[in-house]
Scaffold this active site. Sequence first.
Site, mmCIF file in Angstrom:
data_model
loop_
_atom_site.group_PDB
_atom_site.id
_atom_site.type_symbol
_atom_site.label_atom_id
_atom_site.label_comp_id
_atom_site.label_asym_id
_atom_site.label_seq_id
_atom_site.Cartn_x
_atom_site.Cartn_y
_atom_site.Cartn_z
ATOM 1 N N HIS A 223 0.769 -1.253 -0.088
ATOM 2 C CA HIS A 223 -0.021 -0.114 -0.069
ATOM 3 C C HIS A 223 0.848 1.341 -0.195
ATOM 4 O O HIS A 223 2.229 1.325 0.353
ATOM 5 C CB HIS A 223 -0.860 0.120 1.223
ATOM 6 C CG HIS A 223 -0.322 0.231 2.306
ATOM 7 N ND1 HIS A 223 0.674 -0.953 3.168
ATOM 8 C CD2 HIS A 223 0.082 1.545 3.239
ATOM 9 C CE1 HIS A 223 0.920 -0.478 4.222
ATOM 10 N NE2 HIS A 223 0.908 0.956 4.469
ATOM 11 N N ASP A 225 0.805 5.198 1.556
ATOM 12 C CA ASP A 225 -0.031 5.789 3.055
ATOM 13 C C ASP A 225 -0.625 7.244 2.236
ATOM 14 O O ASP A 225 -0.366 7.897 1.692
ATOM 15 C CB ASP A 225 0.912 6.287 3.953
ATOM 16 C CG ASP A 225 1.773 5.183 4.632
ATOM 17 O OD1 ASP A 225 1.222 3.910 4.718
ATOM 18 O OD2 ASP A 225 2.608 5.433 5.452
ATOM 19 N N HIS A 280 4.886 0.230 0.035
ATOM 20 C CA HIS A 280 5.465 -0.443 0.843
ATOM 21 C C HIS A 280 4.748 -1.665 1.696
ATOM 22 O O HIS A 280 3.372 -1.776 1.376
ATOM 23 C CB HIS A 280 6.147 0.203 2.166
ATOM 24 C CG HIS A 280 5.031 1.015 2.788
ATOM 25 N ND1 HIS A 280 4.549 2.065 2.200
ATOM 26 C CD2 HIS A 280 4.516 0.942 4.180
ATOM 27 C CE1 HIS A 280 3.887 2.635 3.134
ATOM 28 N NE2 HIS A 280 3.460 1.803 4.023
ATOM 29 N N ARG A 289 7.039 -8.733 15.847
ATOM 30 C CA ARG A 289 7.536 -7.489 15.598
ATOM 31 C C ARG A 289 6.305 -6.402 15.585
ATOM 32 O O ARG A 289 5.512 -6.634 15.732
ATOM 33 C CB ARG A 289 7.821 -7.359 13.978
ATOM 34 C CG ARG A 289 8.447 -6.262 13.449
ATOM 35 C CD ARG A 289 8.722 -6.163 11.902
ATOM 36 N NE ARG A 289 9.235 -4.931 11.641
ATOM 37 C CZ ARG A 289 8.518 -3.982 11.079
ATOM 38 N NH1 ARG A 289 7.206 -4.276 10.793
ATOM 39 N NH2 ARG A 289 9.046 -3.000 10.741
HETATM 40 C C1 LIG Z 1 -4.694 7.592 9.615
HETATM 41 C C2 LIG Z 1 -4.870 6.796 8.591
HETATM 42 C C3 LIG Z 1 -3.865 6.081 7.772
HETATM 43 C C4 LIG Z 1 -4.344 4.838 7.616
HETATM 44 C C5 LIG Z 1 -5.795 4.947 7.330
HETATM 45 C C6 LIG Z 1 -6.090 5.870 8.668
HETATM 46 C C7 LIG Z 1 -6.327 5.012 9.942
HETATM 47 C C8 LIG Z 1 -5.333 3.647 9.915
HETATM 48 C C9 LIG Z 1 -3.997 3.951 8.922
HETATM 49 C C10 LIG Z 1 -3.645 2.590 8.302
HETATM 50 C C11 LIG Z 1 -2.708 1.839 9.332
HETATM 51 C C12 LIG Z 1 -2.323 0.486 8.826
HETATM 52 C C13 LIG Z 1 -1.835 0.436 7.357
HETATM 53 C C14 LIG Z 1 -2.992 1.360 6.451
HETATM 54 C C15 LIG Z 1 -2.890 1.331 5.065
HETATM 55 C C16 LIG Z 1 -4.192 0.776 6.986
HETATM 56 O O1 LIG Z 1 -4.827 -0.161 6.579
HETATM 57 O O2 LIG Z 1 -4.545 1.577 8.064
HETATM 58 C C17 LIG Z 1 -3.053 2.912 7.172
HETATM 59 C C18 LIG Z 1 -3.704 3.780 6.408
HETATM 60 C C19 LIG Z 1 -3.341 4.579 5.213
HETATM 61 O O3 LIG Z 1 -2.293 5.027 5.221
HETATM 62 O O4 LIG Z 1 -4.202 4.619 4.279
HETATM 63 O O1 LIG Z 2 5.384 -2.167 10.375
HETATM 64 C C1 LIG Z 2 5.859 -1.316 9.558
HETATM 65 O O2 LIG Z 2 7.133 -1.210 9.597
HETATM 66 C C2 LIG Z 2 5.180 -0.378 8.353
HETATM 67 C C3 LIG Z 2 3.526 -0.254 8.727
HETATM 68 C C4 LIG Z 2 2.854 0.562 7.851
HETATM 69 O O3 LIG Z 2 3.065 0.228 6.791
HETATM 70 C C5 LIG Z 2 1.628 1.323 8.427
HETATM 71 O O4 LIG Z 2 1.542 1.265 9.602
HETATM 72 O O5 LIG Z 2 1.134 2.015 7.394
HETATM 73 FE FE LIG Z 3 2.232 1.965 5.680
#
Ligand SMILES: C=C1C[C@]23C[C@H]1CC[C@H]2[C@@]12CCC[C@@](C)(C(=O)O1)[C@H]2[C@@H]3C(=O)O
Ligand SMILES: O=C(O)CCC(=O)C(=O)O
Ligand SMILES: [Fe+2]
Length: 343
Positions: A223, A225, A280, A289
């Site tokens: 994905h 961010d 990533h 982890r």
């Molecule tokens: C503040 C954010 C950023 C979110 C959405 C929202 C709440 C949770 C975050 C994450 C965290 C885990 C990876 C991700 C890809 C996911 O599934 O939830 C992130 C996402 C994003 O970067 O889009």
């Molecule tokens: O666990 C990690 O090193 C990255 C996690 C991540 O990509 C995320 O929280 O958006």
């Molecule tokens: Fe991420």
Amino acid sequence: MGALAESYKDTLLEPQHIPLDYGSVHTLPDSHVWLDESDESPSGVHSTGPPVIDLADPDSARLIIQACETWGVFQLIGHGIPTKLMEDVQSEAEKLFDLPVDQKMKALRSPGGSQSGYGLPPISPFFEKLMWHEGYHIMGSPIDHAKLLWPNDYQGFCDTMVHYRSQLKALTEQLIRIIFKSLNINPDEVAWLKESQGLSIGLQLNCYPPCPDPTRAMGIAPHTDTSLITVLQQSKVSGLQVFKEGAGWVLVQPVPGAITVNLGDFFHILSNGVFTTVRHRVVATRIRRLSFAYFYAPPGDFIVSPVLSKDFGEVPRYQTLSVKEYVGIKGKHFEKALSVIQN
Ligand SMILES: C=C1C[C@]23C[C@H]1CC[C@H]2[C@@]12CCC[C@@](C)(C(=O)O1)[C@H]2[C@@H]3C(=O)O
Ligand SMILES: O=C(O)CCC(=O)C(=O)O
Ligand SMILES: [Fe+2]
């Protein structure tokens, strides 16, 4: 609470989208098998990873800009976040994920609600298979959810997380200022950066439990961010990989004490694609982890428009839209969001 609270709000979490009781599972269930032995996806474990930059280096601004163009990610040392605070976050998060699953379920993220609470990554419904992951997201005050976990003993957790968040905010804004200057945006004229109003800030605690069959499982699926910038604390255990054109998946080997910084989609759009949002993923591992990701985005009504210049191109590659609109598009189109708004 900001636009990120609306992320993926329409991606419905079904009953299977709650974390497993990982401690009681000794073989990888079919629902969690992503790859089989024949998978030959490139794994660039031998390529050199993204640069390590010392913020105290007089040349750091130039190195940061260079890393934004070539990798979209770098590791930062000399960042000034106290080691003790980083260790406290690690131990508070361990305390959280060590709780029995029934206890963690009390703070389960509510469907359609804000992103806060316990659960699988909100992007889970975009994939057929489930990730080997449990997460806990903090937006706004951490108190309400922490009270559900530790009715009489939530203060230490909350204080640590709030303190950490404020330290990361200062660091993140310092980095944003550096990058804005190179985009010819005067940071002193950006109201939200000065006044911190309406910002979208989320702190995601990630846990990748010990996995019985890591090569066939997935920690977090690929994905980018939905942030301007994400600041990540990795533990000693490696697992984060970034996709680099020509090299494939490259490991971001944790450097002790360093903080991993990656750009998100909003810097990609602002820089007309010159600073790249980095794709990533996280691989599953035999030992547990943890990682802590701090997502920073401008207020929902901030208009994101590509900056044009000789360096960044004279023709906008992306449409102009608000942070809120982009969050909506990402929630619907996920990985295709940037191509949906491409001119
Ligand atoms: C503040 C954010 C950023 C979110 C959405 C929202 C709440 C949770 C975050 C994450 C965290 C885990 C990876 C991700 C890809 C996911 O599934 O939830 C992130 C996402 C994003 O970067 O889009
Ligand atoms: O666990 C990690 O090193 C990255 C996690 C991540 O990509 C995320 O929280 O958006
Ligand atoms: Fe991420």
